[in-house]
Design a protein around this motif. Structure first.
Motif, short mmCIF file in Angstrom:
data_model
loop_
_atom_site.label_atom_id
_atom_site.label_comp_id
_atom_site.label_asym_id
_atom_site.label_seq_id
_atom_site.Cartn_x
_atom_site.Cartn_y
_atom_site.Cartn_z
N ASN A 38 -5.40 0.90 4.18
CA ASN A 38 -5.08 1.00 2.75
C ASN A 38 -4.87 2.46 2.36
O ASN A 38 -5.69 3.32 2.69
CB ASN A 38 -6.20 0.39 1.91
N GLY A 39 -3.78 2.74 1.65
CA GLY A 39 -3.49 4.10 1.22
C GLY A 39 -2.72 4.93 2.22
O GLY A 39 -2.46 6.11 1.97
N ALA A 40 -2.32 4.32 3.34
CA ALA A 40 -1.61 5.09 4.38
C ALA A 40 -0.16 5.37 4.01
O ALA A 40 0.46 6.27 4.57
CB ALA A 40 -1.66 4.34 5.72
N GLY A 41 0.40 4.58 3.08
CA GLY A 41 1.78 4.80 2.68
C GLY A 41 2.70 3.62 2.91
O GLY A 41 3.93 3.75 2.78
N LYS A 42 2.16 2.46 3.22
CA LYS A 42 2.99 1.30 3.53
C LYS A 42 3.82 0.85 2.32
O LYS A 42 5.04 0.71 2.41
CB LYS A 42 2.11 0.13 4.03
N THR A 43 3.15 0.63 1.20
CA THR A 43 3.86 0.16 0.01
C THR A 43 4.86 1.19 -0.50
O THR A 43 5.99 0.86 -0.88
CB THR A 43 2.86 -0.20 -1.11
N LEU A 151 13.80 -10.23 5.57
CA LEU A 151 12.67 -10.38 4.67
C LEU A 151 11.80 -9.13 4.78
O LEU A 151 11.39 -8.74 5.88
CB LEU A 151 11.83 -11.61 5.04
N ILE A 152 11.52 -8.50 3.65
CA ILE A 152 10.62 -7.36 3.58
C ILE A 152 9.42 -7.80 2.75
O ILE A 152 9.55 -8.07 1.55
CB ILE A 152 11.30 -6.13 2.98
N LEU A 153 8.28 -7.90 3.39
CA LEU A 153 7.10 -8.49 2.77
C LEU A 153 5.96 -7.47 2.77
O LEU A 153 5.57 -6.95 3.82
CB LEU A 153 6.68 -9.74 3.54
N ASP A 154 5.45 -7.20 1.59
CA ASP A 154 4.39 -6.20 1.43
C ASP A 154 3.03 -6.90 1.35
O ASP A 154 2.73 -7.56 0.34
CB ASP A 154 4.64 -5.37 0.18
N GLU A 155 2.24 -6.78 2.40
CA GLU A 155 0.91 -7.39 2.48
C GLU A 155 0.94 -8.88 2.12
O GLU A 155 0.18 -9.36 1.27
CB GLU A 155 -0.06 -6.66 1.54
N PRO A 156 1.79 -9.67 2.78
CA PRO A 156 1.90 -11.08 2.40
C PRO A 156 0.65 -11.90 2.71
O PRO A 156 0.43 -12.94 2.10
CB PRO A 156 3.09 -11.57 3.23
N THR A 157 -0.16 -11.45 3.67
CA THR A 157 -1.35 -12.22 4.04
C THR A 157 -2.63 -11.68 3.43
O THR A 157 -3.72 -12.20 3.68
CB THR A 157 -1.51 -12.25 5.58
N SER A 158 -2.52 -10.63 2.63
CA SER A 158 -3.72 -10.03 2.03
C SER A 158 -4.40 -11.02 1.09
O SER A 158 -3.77 -11.64 0.24
CB SER A 158 -3.34 -8.77 1.26
N GLY A 159 -5.70 -11.18 1.26
CA GLY A 159 -6.47 -12.06 0.39
C GLY A 159 -6.45 -13.52 0.80
O GLY A 159 -7.08 -14.36 0.15
N THR A 186 0.90 -4.78 6.68
CA THR A 186 -0.42 -5.39 6.67
C THR A 186 -1.46 -4.38 7.15
O THR A 186 -1.14 -3.45 7.89
CB THR A 186 -0.48 -6.64 7.56
N HIS A 187 -2.69 -4.56 6.68
CA HIS A 187 -3.80 -3.83 7.28
C HIS A 187 -4.67 -4.79 8.08
O HIS A 187 -5.69 -4.39 8.63
CB HIS A 187 -4.63 -3.13 6.18
#
Length: 286
Positions: A38-43, A151-159, A186-187
């Motif tokens: 988290n916070g590495a720059g992915k989003t 498909l560009i998916l930002d943290e689709p499996t988070s939570g 994803t993280h």
């Protein structure tokens, strides 16, 4: 292989964070995991390449075409979704989709109905009534219904719970078999080991590695530390992690001969990334 997405030297500076010359490629029909804590720059990276935030420099090419000046055309071929849904939460899904589909010239109602049935989504529900997993599936259904090739998916499996994450990974594999290209951040590194052909690893705003998943894993070895180390061995160690069974160290596979009497652990992507995140932050008391 055909390159679907080519990211070249994307940079974006904020007061307390900098995305630093990010470059990587995504190949057609592949699943690429974009990993980092988290916070590495992915989003920031994903939003920059889609021009949802304006990068300070660099460029992104989709299907060999620069996004700048061709955004409307290219976004017909791209599906983007984040882990959370951004539609009107209290509108019925059928009303949201009625408006949404007007933006896409290749919208296919039969495809949309197929994915509604596959994902068990009721159009009479409102987004606020959906679980987190169902919200992600709704995003996917909409993206796939306008025949998105990427498909560009930002943290689709988070939570999501482990079973729901596993179901989504199955969906990703099925889509890739049909030629859909997927880039997802994803993280949750364990998700990648089931489905990702390639990984791109970002740390503190910089790309550390971008490689075939198997190739990346084979570059490293994890050994158990249970004896005195020589100066040569200490110099070869990249990081150390502590656990209840003792300390383990990450080394490059090319240095394994220097540790011939040490026990080598069965490593995986998650263990390697955890070690790399602790790089240069260790003490060895042997």
């Amino acid at each position: 292989m055909e390159t679907v997405l080519n990211v070249e030297s994307i940079s974006k500076a904020y007061p307390d964070f900098r995305l630093d010359n990010v470059s990587f490629k995504v190949e057609k029909g592949s699943i690429t995991g974009f990993i980092g804590r988290n916070g590495a720059g992915k989003t920031t990276t994903l939003k920059s390449i889609l021009n949802l935030v304006h990068p300070d420099s660099g460029k992104a090419e989709f299907f060999g075409i620069n996004l700048t000046g061709n955004e409307t055309e290219l976004k017909q071929r791209i599906g983007y979704a984040s882990g959370s849904i951004s539609y009107y939460n209290r509108k019925k899904i059928k009303d949201i989709v009625k408006i949404t589909k007007e933006f896409y010239k290749d919208w296919d109602d039969s495809t949309y109905r197929h994915y509604l049935k596959l994902f068990n989504i009721s159009e009479d529900k409102k987004p606020i009534e959906l679980s987190e997993g169902m919200k992600v599936k709704l995003n996917l259904a909409i993206s796939l219904s306008h025949k998105a090739e990427l498909l560009i998916l930002d943290e689709p499996t988070s939570g999501l719970d482990p079973v729901s994450r596993d179901e989504l990974n199955d969906i990703f594999l099925s889509l890739a078999e049909k030629g859909v290209t997927i880039l997802f951040s994803t993280h949750i590194i364990s998700d990648l080991e089931k489905c990702a052909d390639f990984i791109t690893y970002i740390k503190n705003g910089k790309i550390v590695a971008s490689d075939n998943t198997e190739n990346f894993i084979t570059k490293y070895r994890i050994i158990h530390l249970d004896r005195e180390l020589t100066d040569e061995q200490r110099a070869a160690i990249l990081s150390v992690c502590k656990n209840k069974c003792g300390n383990t160290a990450l080394i490059k596979s090319s240095d394994i001969d220097a540790f011939e009497d040490f026990t080598v652990e069965n490593s995986n992507l998650e263990k390697i990334i955890i070690h790399l995140e602790k790089e240069n932050c260790y003490e060895i008391n042997y």
